[in-house]
Design a protein around this motif. Structure first.
Motif, PDB file in Angstrom:
ATOM      1  N   ALA A 147       0.838  -1.207   0.000  1.00  0.00           N
ATOM      2  CA  ALA A 147       0.000   0.000   0.000  1.00  0.00           C
ATOM      3  C   ALA A 147       0.870   1.252   0.000  1.00  0.00           C
ATOM      4  CB  ALA A 147      -0.919  -0.011   1.219  1.00  0.00           C
ATOM      5  N   ALA A 148       1.948   1.211   0.766  1.00  0.00           N
ATOM      6  CA  ALA A 148       2.855   2.365   0.806  1.00  0.00           C
ATOM      7  C   ALA A 148       3.527   2.578  -0.545  1.00  0.00           C
ATOM      8  CB  ALA A 148       3.908   2.164   1.902  1.00  0.00           C
ATOM      9  N   LEU A 149       3.809   1.480  -1.249  1.00  0.00           N
ATOM     10  CA  LEU A 149       4.421   1.566  -2.582  1.00  0.00           C
ATOM     11  C   LEU A 149       3.490   2.301  -3.542  1.00  0.00           C
ATOM     12  CD1 LEU A 149       7.010   0.211  -4.089  1.00  0.00           C
ATOM     13  CD2 LEU A 149       5.276  -1.287  -5.081  1.00  0.00           C
ATOM     14  N   VAL A 150       2.205   1.924  -3.510  1.00  0.00           N
ATOM     15  CA  VAL A 150       1.222   2.566  -4.392  1.00  0.00           C
ATOM     16  C   VAL A 150       0.999   4.017  -3.968  1.00  0.00           C
ATOM     17  CG1 VAL A 150      -1.180   2.533  -5.162  1.00  0.00           C
ATOM     18  CG2 VAL A 150       0.095   0.388  -4.967  1.00  0.00           C
ATOM     19  N   ASP A 151       0.864   4.241  -2.656  1.00  0.00           N
ATOM     20  CA  ASP A 151       0.640   5.609  -2.164  1.00  0.00           C
ATOM     21  C   ASP A 151       1.788   6.529  -2.557  1.00  0.00           C
ATOM     22  OD1 ASP A 151      -1.678   4.685  -1.089  1.00  0.00           O
ATOM     23  OD2 ASP A 151      -1.033   4.750   1.005  1.00  0.00           O
ATOM     24  N   ALA A 152       3.006   6.004  -2.478  1.00  0.00           N
ATOM     25  CA  ALA A 152       4.169   6.825  -2.826  1.00  0.00           C
ATOM     26  C   ALA A 152       4.148   7.196  -4.305  1.00  0.00           C
ATOM     27  CB  ALA A 152       5.458   6.080  -2.485  1.00  0.00           C
ATOM     28  N   ALA A 153       3.726   6.259  -5.143  1.00  0.00           N
ATOM     29  CA  ALA A 153       3.629   6.555  -6.577  1.00  0.00           C
ATOM     30  C   ALA A 153       2.566   7.614  -6.837  1.00  0.00           C
ATOM     31  CB  ALA A 153       3.310   5.276  -7.356  1.00  0.00           C
ATOM     32  N   LEU A 154       1.436   7.497  -6.154  1.00  0.00           N
ATOM     33  CA  LEU A 154       0.365   8.482  -6.319  1.00  0.00           C
ATOM     34  C   LEU A 154       0.797   9.853  -5.810  1.00  0.00           C
ATOM     35  CD1 LEU A 154      -2.626   6.238  -5.184  1.00  0.00           C
ATOM     36  CD2 LEU A 154      -2.186   7.055  -7.501  1.00  0.00           C
ATOM     37  N   GLU A 155       1.499   9.872  -4.676  1.00  0.00           N
ATOM     38  CA  GLU A 155       1.979  11.146  -4.145  1.00  0.00           C
ATOM     39  C   GLU A 155       3.028  11.765  -5.067  1.00  0.00           C
ATOM     40  OE1 GLU A 155       1.176  13.111  -1.402  1.00  0.00           O
ATOM     41  OE2 GLU A 155      -0.591  11.838  -1.446  1.00  0.00           O
ATOM     42  N   LEU A 156       3.777  10.915  -5.748  1.00  0.00           N
ATOM     43  CA  LEU A 156       4.744  11.440  -6.715  1.00  0.00           C
ATOM     44  C   LEU A 156       4.009  12.199  -7.812  1.00  0.00           C
ATOM     45  CD1 LEU A 156       7.637  11.627  -7.830  1.00  0.00           C
ATOM     46  CD2 LEU A 156       7.193   9.472  -9.048  1.00  0.00           C
ATOM     47  N   ASP A 157       2.857  11.706  -8.229  1.00  0.00           N
ATOM     48  CA  ASP A 157       2.076  12.413  -9.243  1.00  0.00           C
ATOM     49  C   ASP A 157       1.660  13.795  -8.743  1.00  0.00           C
ATOM     50  OD1 ASP A 157       0.750  12.844 -11.630  1.00  0.00           O
ATOM     51  OD2 ASP A 157      -1.079  11.815 -11.001  1.00  0.00           O
ATOM     52  N   VAL A 158       1.320  13.888  -7.461  1.00  0.00           N
ATOM     53  CA  VAL A 158       0.978  15.189  -6.872  1.00  0.00           C
ATOM     54  C   VAL A 158       2.184  16.125  -6.942  1.00  0.00           C
ATOM     55  CG1 VAL A 158       0.168  16.377  -4.793  1.00  0.00           C
ATOM     56  CG2 VAL A 158      -0.686  14.081  -5.322  1.00  0.00           C
ATOM     57  N   GLU A 159       3.332  15.611  -6.562  1.00  0.00           N
ATOM     58  CA  GLU A 159       4.543  16.430  -6.585  1.00  0.00           C
ATOM     59  C   GLU A 159       4.895  16.850  -8.012  1.00  0.00           C
ATOM     60  OE1 GLU A 159       7.871  15.112  -4.131  1.00  0.00           O
ATOM     61  OE2 GLU A 159       6.562  13.588  -3.262  1.00  0.00           O
ATOM     62  N   LEU A 160       4.781  15.905  -8.941  1.00  0.00           N
ATOM     63  CA  LEU A 160       5.134  16.235 -10.322  1.00  0.00           C
ATOM     64  C   LEU A 160       4.173  17.257 -10.923  1.00  0.00           C
ATOM     65  CD1 LEU A 160       6.159  12.731 -11.734  1.00  0.00           C
ATOM     66  CD2 LEU A 160       7.648  14.640 -11.128  1.00  0.00           C
ATOM     67  N   ALA A 161       2.916  17.236 -10.494  1.00  0.00           N
ATOM     68  CA  ALA A 161       1.968  18.242 -10.975  1.00  0.00           C
ATOM     69  C   ALA A 161       2.405  19.632 -10.538  1.00  0.00           C
ATOM     70  CB  ALA A 161       0.564  17.929 -10.458  1.00  0.00           C
ATOM     71  N   ILE A 162       2.862  19.741  -9.298  1.00  0.00           N
ATOM     72  CA  ILE A 162       3.355  21.033  -8.811  1.00  0.00           C
ATOM     73  C   ILE A 162       4.625  21.421  -9.554  1.00  0.00           C
ATOM     74  CG2 ILE A 162       4.308  22.223  -6.786  1.00  0.00           C
ATOM     75  CD1 ILE A 162       2.407  20.565  -5.059  1.00  0.00           C
ATOM     76  N   ALA A 163       5.506  20.451  -9.780  1.00  0.00           N
ATOM     77  CA  ALA A 163       6.749  20.733 -10.505  1.00  0.00           C
ATOM     78  C   ALA A 163       6.450  21.185 -11.937  1.00  0.00           C
ATOM     79  CB  ALA A 163       7.637  19.487 -10.514  1.00  0.00           C
ATOM     80  N   ARG A 164       5.499  20.523 -12.586  1.00  0.00           N
ATOM     81  CA  ARG A 164       5.147  20.902 -13.959  1.00  0.00           C
ATOM     82  C   ARG A 164       4.492  22.275 -13.998  1.00  0.00           C
ATOM     83  NH1 ARG A 164       1.734  15.905 -16.036  1.00  0.00           N
ATOM     84  NH2 ARG A 164       1.941  16.898 -18.078  1.00  0.00           N
ATOM     85  N   PHE A 165       3.637  22.542 -13.018  1.00  0.00           N
ATOM     86  CA  PHE A 165       3.009  23.864 -12.924  1.00  0.00           C
ATOM     87  C   PHE A 165       4.075  24.944 -12.783  1.00  0.00           C
ATOM     88  CE2 PHE A 165       1.712  27.166  -9.863  1.00  0.00           C
ATOM     89  CZ  PHE A 165       0.700  27.791 -10.571  1.00  0.00           C
ATOM     90  N   ALA A 166       5.028  24.716 -11.887  1.00  0.00           N
ATOM     91  CA  ALA A 166       6.086  25.702 -11.656  1.00  0.00           C
ATOM     92  C   ALA A 166       6.941  25.894 -12.898  1.00  0.00           C
ATOM     93  CB  ALA A 166       6.944  25.268 -10.469  1.00  0.00           C
ATOM     94  N   ALA A 167       7.225  24.809 -13.603  1.00  0.00           N
ATOM     95  CA  ALA A 167       8.061  24.907 -14.802  1.00  0.00           C
ATOM     96  C   ALA A 167       7.309  25.556 -15.965  1.00  0.00           C
ATOM     97  CB  ALA A 167       8.553  23.516 -15.204  1.00  0.00           C
ATOM     98  N   ASP A 168       6.050  25.186 -16.128  1.00  0.00           N
ATOM     99  CA  ASP A 168       5.272  25.701 -17.263  1.00  0.00           C
ATOM    100  C   ASP A 168       5.044  27.206 -17.167  1.00  0.00           C
ATOM    101  OD1 ASP A 168       5.161  23.171 -18.257  1.00  0.00           O
ATOM    102  OD2 ASP A 168       3.073  22.793 -17.701  1.00  0.00           O
ATOM    103  N   PHE A 169       4.952  27.730 -15.944  1.00  0.00           N
ATOM    104  CA  PHE A 169       4.619  29.141 -15.775  1.00  0.00           C
ATOM    105  C   PHE A 169       5.739  29.944 -15.100  1.00  0.00           C
ATOM    106  CE2 PHE A 169       0.419  26.901 -15.610  1.00  0.00           C
ATOM    107  CZ  PHE A 169       0.021  27.266 -16.883  1.00  0.00           C
ATOM    108  N   ASP A 170       6.967  29.420 -15.187  1.00  0.00           N
ATOM    109  CA  ASP A 170       8.143  30.136 -14.677  1.00  0.00           C
ATOM    110  C   ASP A 170       7.902  30.651 -13.257  1.00  0.00           C
ATOM    111  OD1 ASP A 170       9.438  29.712 -17.073  1.00  0.00           O
ATOM    112  OD2 ASP A 170       8.741  31.595 -17.950  1.00  0.00           O
ATOM    113  N   CYS A 171       7.503  29.747 -12.392  1.00  0.00           N
ATOM    114  CA  CYS A 171       7.114  30.141 -11.036  1.00  0.00           C
ATOM    115  C   CYS A 171       8.299  30.201 -10.084  1.00  0.00           C
ATOM    116  CB  CYS A 171       6.084  29.158 -10.478  1.00  0.00           C
ATOM    117  SG  CYS A 171       4.490  29.204 -11.323  1.00  0.00           S
ATOM    118  N   THR A 172       8.090  30.924  -9.011  1.00  0.00           N
ATOM    119  CA  THR A 172       9.043  30.988  -7.915  1.00  0.00           C
ATOM    120  C   THR A 172       8.271  30.975  -6.607  1.00  0.00           C
ATOM    121  OG1 THR A 172      10.926  32.208  -7.015  1.00  0.00           O
ATOM    122  CG2 THR A 172       9.056  33.499  -7.779  1.00  0.00           C
TER     123      THR A 172
END
Length: 688
Positions: A416-441
């Protein structure tokens, strides 16, 4: 956050929801961490509801009164910001998990998300990782497991009820004595007796006395664990692939987990066990093997008879007839050896075809020694062989299921932790993509009033982001923002609202840098379409009256972060820091009255030390109507070029921007050939 009353103290959690949450191993930790995946495993709780519950728990944890988005337009900005993030998720889970991130005026909550977001921004959104994430889903609890080959038995009515609740997958029977227990053993392949009183009872069949079975339900129903892993096998494998591609530290050894999964069939049965496969095949092939064995024997005997010359003396034949002897007697007398060979071939075929081992003796008795033609099997012996094979198969399957279930149960939490970690990675990557796409700080969140944005670009505009002109703007206190039509006043207001909202969500902002004063409420009033009637005009004035009045008329926020009565802000005191953004309030009534009203509102907000930006074409009139100095900033038009405005998008501090009509008159006045009588020059003077 433990115990019934504390669970139910979470906004949005009633008695029924609390009971469902208690089915989880650690509901308090899931609530505290905003763990949507874990909360959604509770019976009857969807991911969307889990996200709302998590938001309520987070607010309770941080003593957050909510109500940051105090108006409809403020909520729309929050929804738009959230959409920019969720558009960059791969899994539905991540989109719902991001919904637990909301704008807050509480420093501890903001800092909590900031730490998460800063870590997320360090992630590299590798396309291979995003592709692997597409197959990951939250683990699902199968609710349809039913086992009919075994049962629980007890003499106690209270334990009967406990057994039904603890292990609903099997039947529970009440028995009074060993005789009734023996009857159950004839109906079920395995009977698990829950009472110590049955220890030592000698009955036929697989009867196990396990007083602690209710504490270890997997020992009775290993299918519970096996079905869970079988149903979630693809999700677990996908999560393992995400860890491999993303080079994440896994909470367990993925290879060990995958190896265990390889022992499961899709239906939750055990695969890869040669002995179990042998027994299962023997049960399935028994009738066909018996029939073929009969054919082998009869074919051999027929050939022997056809090749054999049998001579019977008349007196012998007469004697046989007088005794009523038939062909069996003839076989026994004349073809005894050939019949014995035929039966032996039948027996050998049956044993070999079914790959029998321990039950070979029973199988050989299926074809009797007494001569008969055609050779036929004994139904009773074959039935007994079928019972023995079925019992051996079921016992072997149960034993292997228990062994595999024990192994998998030990790593269930890690899976369960393995799956949860993968899902949480998607949350983190969404924030990373948002920051990269819009030149965020990451913005600087301060305790002083005001906002300062450098190089801000709004992703909410209907143009490609790379074509958006950067804006620098800083406001402290109350300000009127003036400017030409279509010069960018509303988009500047949206940018300020978006940066402020994201900063209070703990997220990066689309700017080169930003300093945002921490506030508790954002009041954003969009442009009104047309003049309001008397009732609507009064209601609008009441909203501003409640905002600036000493008496607090505010209503409590709802559990999910929205407001209980629609547009009203959260409960609090009148000294809570607020930001007020207003777009062309003059449209609510006549221009002369509008200027006076806005001047009064700005004066009151200034006394309250609020941050306020009012977009208005009546900046000069407002300044004249105000009894105190009110700052005026302007989005300056550089002029007209080929009939199009050329605008400096960053507001100029202390500048009353010229209107579009003034620019047109100025252009005509500068053209001396068309202004022989000084008409345009005189008109231009009216603007001074």
């Amino acid at each position: 956050m433990s115990g019934q009353m504390e669970l139910e103290s979470v906004p949005g959690v009633g008695a029924k929801t609390a009971a469902a949450l208690r089915e989880l191993d650690d509901p308090e930790a899931a609530l505290r961490d905003g763990d949507v995946a874990s909360l959604a495993r509770a019976p009857g709780i969807s991911e969307g509801r889990a996200a709302r519950i998590a938001r309520g728990a987070i607010r309770a944890e941080h003593d957050d009164p909510g109500g940051f988005t105090a108006t409809k337009r403020a909520r729309e900005i929050h929804e738009d910001a959230l959409a920019l993030l969720t558009d960059r998720t791969v899994t539905d889970y991540a989109a719902k998990r991001l919904a637990t991130i909301y704008p807050s005026g509480v420093r501890s909550r903001i800092e909590e998300v900031r730490a998460f977001a800063e870590s997320a921004m360090a992630r590299e959104p590798d396309p291979a990782v995003l592709d692997a994430l597409s197959a990951v889903e939250p683990l699902a609890e199968p609710g349809d497991v039913r086992v009919r080959d075994r049962c629980l038995a007890t003499r106690d009515a209270e334990r009967y009820a406990d057994a039904q609740a603890a292990i609903p997958e099997v039947s529970v029977e009440v028995v009074d004595d060993a005789r009734q227990l023996a009857e159950l053993a004839r109906s079920y392949s395995t009977v698990v007796a829950l009472d110590e009183a049955f220890a030592g009872v000698d009955v036929d069949g697989d009867v196990r006395v396990e007083p602690n079975a209710l504490e270890e339900p997997e020992s009775v129903v290993p299918e519970r664990v096996l079905t869970f892993f079988a149903r979630n096998r693809d999700r677990i494998r996908a999560a393992a692939e995400v860890h491999r591609v993303a080079d994440l530290d896994a909470p367990c050894d993925p290879e060990t987990l995958l190896s265990a999964l390889d022992q499961l069939d899709e239906d939750g049965s055990v695969s890869g066990d040669e002995e179990l496969d042998r027994l299962a095949t023997a049960v399935d092939d028994l009738d066909a093997a018996v029939s073929t064995a009969e054919s082998v024997a009869n074919d051999h005997l027929r050939e022997a008879i056809e090749e054999q010359d049998v001579t019977i003396e008349g007196t012998d034949l007469l004697s046989l007839v007088e005794r009523g002897a038939g062909v069996d007697s003839l076989l026994q007398r004349e073809l005894a050896d050939e019949y014995a060979d035929a039966v032996e071939k039948a027996r050998d075929h049956l044993v070999d075809a079914l790959a029998l081992r321990d039950m070979e003796a029973t199988a050989r008795r299926a074809f009797p020694d007494e001569p008969a033609y055609p050779v036929e099997h004994s139904e009773d012996v074959v039935a007994r062989l079928r019972e023995e094979l079925t019992a051996a198969r079921d016992q072997r399957a149960t034993r292997r299921k228990r062994e595999l279930a024990d192994d998998l149960a030990e790593i269930r939490e890690e899976a369960a932790a393995l799956v949860d970690a993968a899902l949480e990675l998607d949350v983190e990557l969404a924030i990373a993509r948002f920051a990269a796409d819009f030149d965020c700080t990451m913005p600087e969140l301060t305790e002083s009033e005001g906002v300062a944005i450098e190089g801000g670009r709004s992703p909410l505009l209907d143009v490609p982001f790379d074509e958006v002109e950067p804006v620098d703007y800083a406001v402290e206190g109350v300000t009127v923002l003036s400017g030409v039509n279509s010069g960018g006043k509303t988009s500047t207001l949206d940018l300020v609202a978006l940066v402020t909202t994201l900063a209070h969500m703990g997220l990066p902002v689309p700017a080169a840098s930003a300093q945002v004063g921490r506030i508790s409420e954002l009041h954003y009033h969009a442009k009104t379409q047309g003049t309001l009637d008397a009732g609507a005009f009064e209601a609008t004035l009441r909203e501003f009256g409640d905002l600036v009045a000493d008496v607090d008329h505010r209503s409590p926020a709802a559990a999910d972060g929205t407001e209980a009565d629609g547009d009203g802000p959260a409960a609090g005191t009148d000294d809570r820091p607020v930001m007020v953004l207003v777009d062309e309030l003059e449209s609510i009534t006549e221009p002369g009255a509008s200027a006076k009203i806005m001047a009064g509102i700005l004066e009151a907000l200034g006394e309250r030390q609020a941050t306020a930006i009012f977009v208005s074409h009546l900046a000069r009139d407002i300044r004249e109507a105000a009894e105190t100095d009110i700052s005026i900033d302007g989005i300056e038009a550089k002029g007209l070029e080929n009939g199009e405005l050329r605008v400096e998008r960053s507001p100029v501090k202390g500048k009353l921007a010229r209107s579009t009509p003034e620019l047109i008159v100025e252009k005509l006045a500068d053209d001396g050939a068309d202004d022989a009588d000084g008409f345009y020059g005189d008109l231009l003077g009216k603007f001074e």
